[in-house]
Design a protein around this motif. Sequence first.
Motif, short mmCIF file in Angstrom:
data_model
loop_
_atom_site.label_atom_id
_atom_site.label_comp_id
_atom_site.label_asym_id
_atom_site.label_seq_id
_atom_site.Cartn_x
_atom_site.Cartn_y
_atom_site.Cartn_z
N VAL A 189 39.18 -56.32 53.13
CA VAL A 189 38.21 -56.21 54.21
C VAL A 189 37.21 -55.14 53.79
CG1 VAL A 189 37.83 -55.52 56.62
CG2 VAL A 189 39.84 -56.90 56.02
N TYR A 196 34.57 -60.07 54.51
CA TYR A 196 35.82 -60.19 53.77
C TYR A 196 35.48 -60.56 52.34
CZ TYR A 196 40.74 -61.05 52.96
OH TYR A 196 42.04 -60.97 52.49
N ALA A 240 40.48 -64.30 55.98
CA ALA A 240 39.43 -63.82 56.88
C ALA A 240 39.68 -64.36 58.29
CB ALA A 240 38.06 -64.26 56.37
#
Length: 181
Positions: A33, A95, A125
């Motif tokens: 992330v 992501y 994601a």
Amino acid sequence: MADEGDVLTNLDAQPAGNGADTQPIAGIVSQYVKDLSVENPKAPESFQWREQQEMDVQFNIGARKVADDLTEVELKITATSKTSQGAAYIVDLAYCGLVGMRNMGEEQQHAFTYAEAPRILFPFARRVISDAVRDAGFTPLMLDPIDFNGLYVQQLQQKRAQEEEAGGMAPGGDMPVGGSN
């Protein structure tokens, strides 16, 4: 017992290029992330709204070279839930995956970067977004699967059509793709 034809008889003979790294290879080296934002701007009032929420989901695929054989692929997703009373929540996610590619032509690298890598990254994601929406106090959002290969082909066809109309090269860069759920 192996058949006679299956036994190696000449161990000294090596095929040309033995040990050479010449086969095309691509894969996700790492994923993470990069940026996550969750907004719940009308809380706690939004938890009492009974009106059907409208979902707007937008996504974009970006890429940047990190090294000769390493590219960062970014899957950016924005999910907004709204009613006539305002936004219930907004989730922005970037992501990323580090993609290693060697011994591939430019077209193969482009296809892997903008079609295959996002396909691999998307389920992760999707989970991050679902958890973020749940943690904001709402029912988890389960995004529908996305046909990244189909979108990639569609984007290439549009780009070629624009190039033919303009008689030259269309601007490059990120491949924006999008949709609403």
